[in-house]
Motif scaffolding. Structure first.
Motif, PDB file in Angstrom:
ATOM      1  N   UNK A  59       0.867  -1.172   0.000  1.00 12.09           N
ATOM      2  CA  UNK A  59       0.000   0.000   0.000  1.00 12.09           C
ATOM      3  C   UNK A  59       0.911   1.232   0.000  1.00 12.09           C
ATOM      4  N   UNK A  60       0.387   2.375  -0.396  1.00 14.55           N
ATOM      5  CA  UNK A  60       1.178   3.605  -0.395  1.00 14.55           C
ATOM      6  C   UNK A  60       1.669   3.909   1.020  1.00 14.55           C
ATOM      7  N   UNK A  61       2.972   4.115   1.163  1.00 13.45           N
ATOM      8  CA  UNK A  61       3.572   4.444   2.449  1.00 13.45           C
ATOM      9  C   UNK A  61       3.849   3.260   3.351  1.00 13.45           C
ATOM     10  N   UNK A  62       3.588   2.056   2.883  1.00 12.65           N
ATOM     11  CA  UNK A  62       3.786   0.863   3.706  1.00 12.65           C
ATOM     12  C   UNK A  62       5.259   0.486   3.808  1.00 12.65           C
ATOM     13  N   UNK A  63       5.665   0.056   4.998  1.00 16.97           N
ATOM     14  CA  UNK A  63       7.012  -0.444   5.248  1.00 16.97           C
ATOM     15  C   UNK A  63       6.895  -1.893   5.693  1.00 16.97           C
ATOM     16  N   UNK A  64       7.711  -2.756   5.095  1.00 19.11           N
ATOM     17  CA  UNK A  64       7.715  -4.178   5.452  1.00 19.11           C
ATOM     18  C   UNK A  64       9.083  -4.582   5.967  1.00 19.11           C
ATOM     19  N   UNK A  65       9.124  -5.241   7.129  1.00 22.14           N
ATOM     20  CA  UNK A  65      10.383  -5.770   7.634  1.00 22.14           C
ATOM     21  C   UNK A  65      10.697  -7.103   6.954  1.00 22.14           C
ATOM     22  N   UNK A  66      11.401  -7.027   5.823  1.00 21.44           N
ATOM     23  CA  UNK A  66      11.741  -8.234   5.070  1.00 21.44           C
ATOM     24  C   UNK A  66      13.160  -8.063   4.531  1.00 21.44           C
ATOM     25  N   UNK A  67      13.978  -9.081   4.685  1.00 19.18           N
ATOM     26  CA  UNK A  67      15.332  -9.017   4.119  1.00 19.18           C
ATOM     27  C   UNK A  67      15.243  -9.203   2.613  1.00 19.18           C
ATOM     28  N   UNK A  68      15.794  -8.258   1.874  1.00 16.44           N
ATOM     29  CA  UNK A  68      15.769  -8.307   0.412  1.00 16.44           C
ATOM     30  C   UNK A  68      17.191  -8.237  -0.126  1.00 16.44           C
ATOM     31  N   UNK A  69      17.584  -9.279  -0.850  1.00 14.86           N
ATOM     32  CA  UNK A  69      18.925  -9.347  -1.419  1.00 14.86           C
ATOM     33  C   UNK A  69      18.973  -8.795  -2.841  1.00 14.86           C
ATOM     34  N   UNK A  70      17.793  -8.657  -3.486  1.00 13.70           N
ATOM     35  CA  UNK A  70      17.717  -8.127  -4.851  1.00 13.70           C
ATOM     36  C   UNK A  70      16.310  -7.590  -5.073  1.00 13.70           C
ATOM     37  N   UNK A  71      16.208  -6.483  -5.804  1.00 14.59           N
ATOM     38  CA  UNK A  71      14.915  -5.923  -6.201  1.00 14.59           C
ATOM     39  C   UNK A  71      14.886  -5.936  -7.725  1.00 14.59           C
ATOM     40  N   UNK A  72      13.831  -6.522  -8.278  1.00 11.56           N
ATOM     41  CA  UNK A  72      13.728  -6.695  -9.724  1.00 11.56           C
ATOM     42  C   UNK A  72      12.986  -5.539 -10.393  1.00 11.56           C
ATOM     43  N   UNK A  73      13.398  -5.243 -11.634  1.00 14.01           N
ATOM     44  CA  UNK A  73      12.691  -4.252 -12.433  1.00 14.01           C
ATOM     45  C   UNK A  73      11.366  -4.846 -12.916  1.00 14.01           C
ATOM     46  N   UNK A  74      11.448  -6.015 -13.566  1.00 12.62           N
ATOM     47  CA  UNK A  74      10.251  -6.683 -14.069  1.00 12.62           C
ATOM     48  C   UNK A  74       9.516  -7.299 -12.875  1.00 12.62           C
ATOM     49  N   UNK A  75       8.261  -6.955 -12.727  1.00 15.24           N
ATOM     50  CA  UNK A  75       7.479  -7.437 -11.592  1.00 15.24           C
ATOM     51  C   UNK A  75       7.325  -6.398 -10.502  1.00 15.24           C
ATOM     52  N   UNK A  76       8.035  -5.274 -10.628  1.00 20.22           N
ATOM     53  CA  UNK A  76       7.926  -4.181  -9.665  1.00 20.22           C
ATOM     54  C   UNK A  76       7.152  -3.034 -10.299  1.00 20.22           C
ATOM     55  N   UNK A  77       6.047  -2.654  -9.651  1.00 22.28           N
ATOM     56  CA  UNK A  77       5.240  -1.540 -10.141  1.00 22.28           C
ATOM     57  C   UNK A  77       5.204  -0.379  -9.156  1.00 22.28           C
ATOM     58  N   UNK A  78       5.557  -0.624  -7.897  1.00 19.98           N
ATOM     59  CA  UNK A  78       5.575   0.436  -6.892  1.00 19.98           C
ATOM     60  C   UNK A  78       6.673   1.432  -7.219  1.00 19.98           C
ATOM     61  N   UNK A  79       6.494   2.666  -6.807  1.00 22.55           N
ATOM     62  CA  UNK A  79       7.512   3.695  -7.007  1.00 22.55           C
ATOM     63  C   UNK A  79       7.843   4.351  -5.677  1.00 22.55           C
ATOM     64  N   UNK A  80       8.919   5.099  -5.686  1.00 23.45           N
ATOM     65  CA  UNK A  80       9.369   5.722  -4.445  1.00 23.45           C
ATOM     66  C   UNK A  80       9.828   4.670  -3.451  1.00 23.45           C
ATOM     67  N   UNK A  81      10.519   3.654  -3.946  1.00 21.83           N
ATOM     68  CA  UNK A  81      10.947   2.531  -3.113  1.00 21.83           C
ATOM     69  C   UNK A  81      12.192   2.918  -2.332  1.00 21.83           C
ATOM     70  N   UNK A  82      12.209   2.546  -1.067  1.00 21.19           N
ATOM     71  CA  UNK A  82      13.363   2.792  -0.197  1.00 21.19           C
ATOM     72  C   UNK A  82      13.759   1.484   0.486  1.00 21.19           C
ATOM     73  N   UNK A  83      15.061   1.251   0.556  1.00 18.70           N
ATOM     74  CA  UNK A  83      15.600   0.093   1.246  1.00 18.70           C
ATOM     75  C   UNK A  83      16.287   0.530   2.519  1.00 18.70           C
ATOM     76  N   UNK A  84      16.063  -0.183   3.594  1.00 19.26           N
ATOM     77  CA  UNK A  84      16.646   0.161   4.878  1.00 19.26           C
ATOM     78  C   UNK A  84      17.733  -0.826   5.262  1.00 19.26           C
ATOM     79  N   UNK A  85      18.866  -0.275   5.624  1.00 16.40           N
ATOM     80  CA  UNK A  85      20.023  -1.093   6.009  1.00 16.40           C
ATOM     81  C   UNK A  85      20.192  -1.091   7.520  1.00 16.40           C
TER      82      UNK A  85
END
Length: 85
Positions: A59-85
């Motif tokens: 959802x817009x503005x949603x944050x998920x606590x999930x470990x992500x090792x790669x973010x794909x272009x194809x299959x991603x439609x959300x924008x304004x994506x931020x990754x937290x380290x």
């Protein structure tokens, strides 16, 4: 004792937030993100820390606590994506 003297674990807050732009292709961080935020609603396709490919609905503005090792272009439609380290 400074705050940096305390140990860091999976429940600790992020130490940095990185803008993720997949408009030019897949995004592989130097270390896995510990959480993702989508500022506009849509899907984010990732590889988890275990190497499993998943497509998550945000959802817009949603944050998920999930470990992500790669973010794909194809299959991603959300924008304004931020990754937290």
């Amino acid at each position: 004792m400074s705050w940096r003297d305390f140990g860091r674990d999976s429940t600790s807050p992020a130490e940095d937030v990185i803008a993720i732009d997949v408009s030019g292709g897949d995004h592989t961080p130097t270390q896995p993100y510990r959480a993702l935020r989508a500022n506009a609603a849509g899907t984010i396709k990732i590889d988890t820390l275990l190497g499993t490919s998943r497509t998550l609905n945000f959802a817009a503005g949603e944050t998920r606590p999930v470990y992500a090792a790669k973010v794909y272009q194809v299959g991603t439609t959300a924008t304004g994506i931020e990754g937290m380290l």
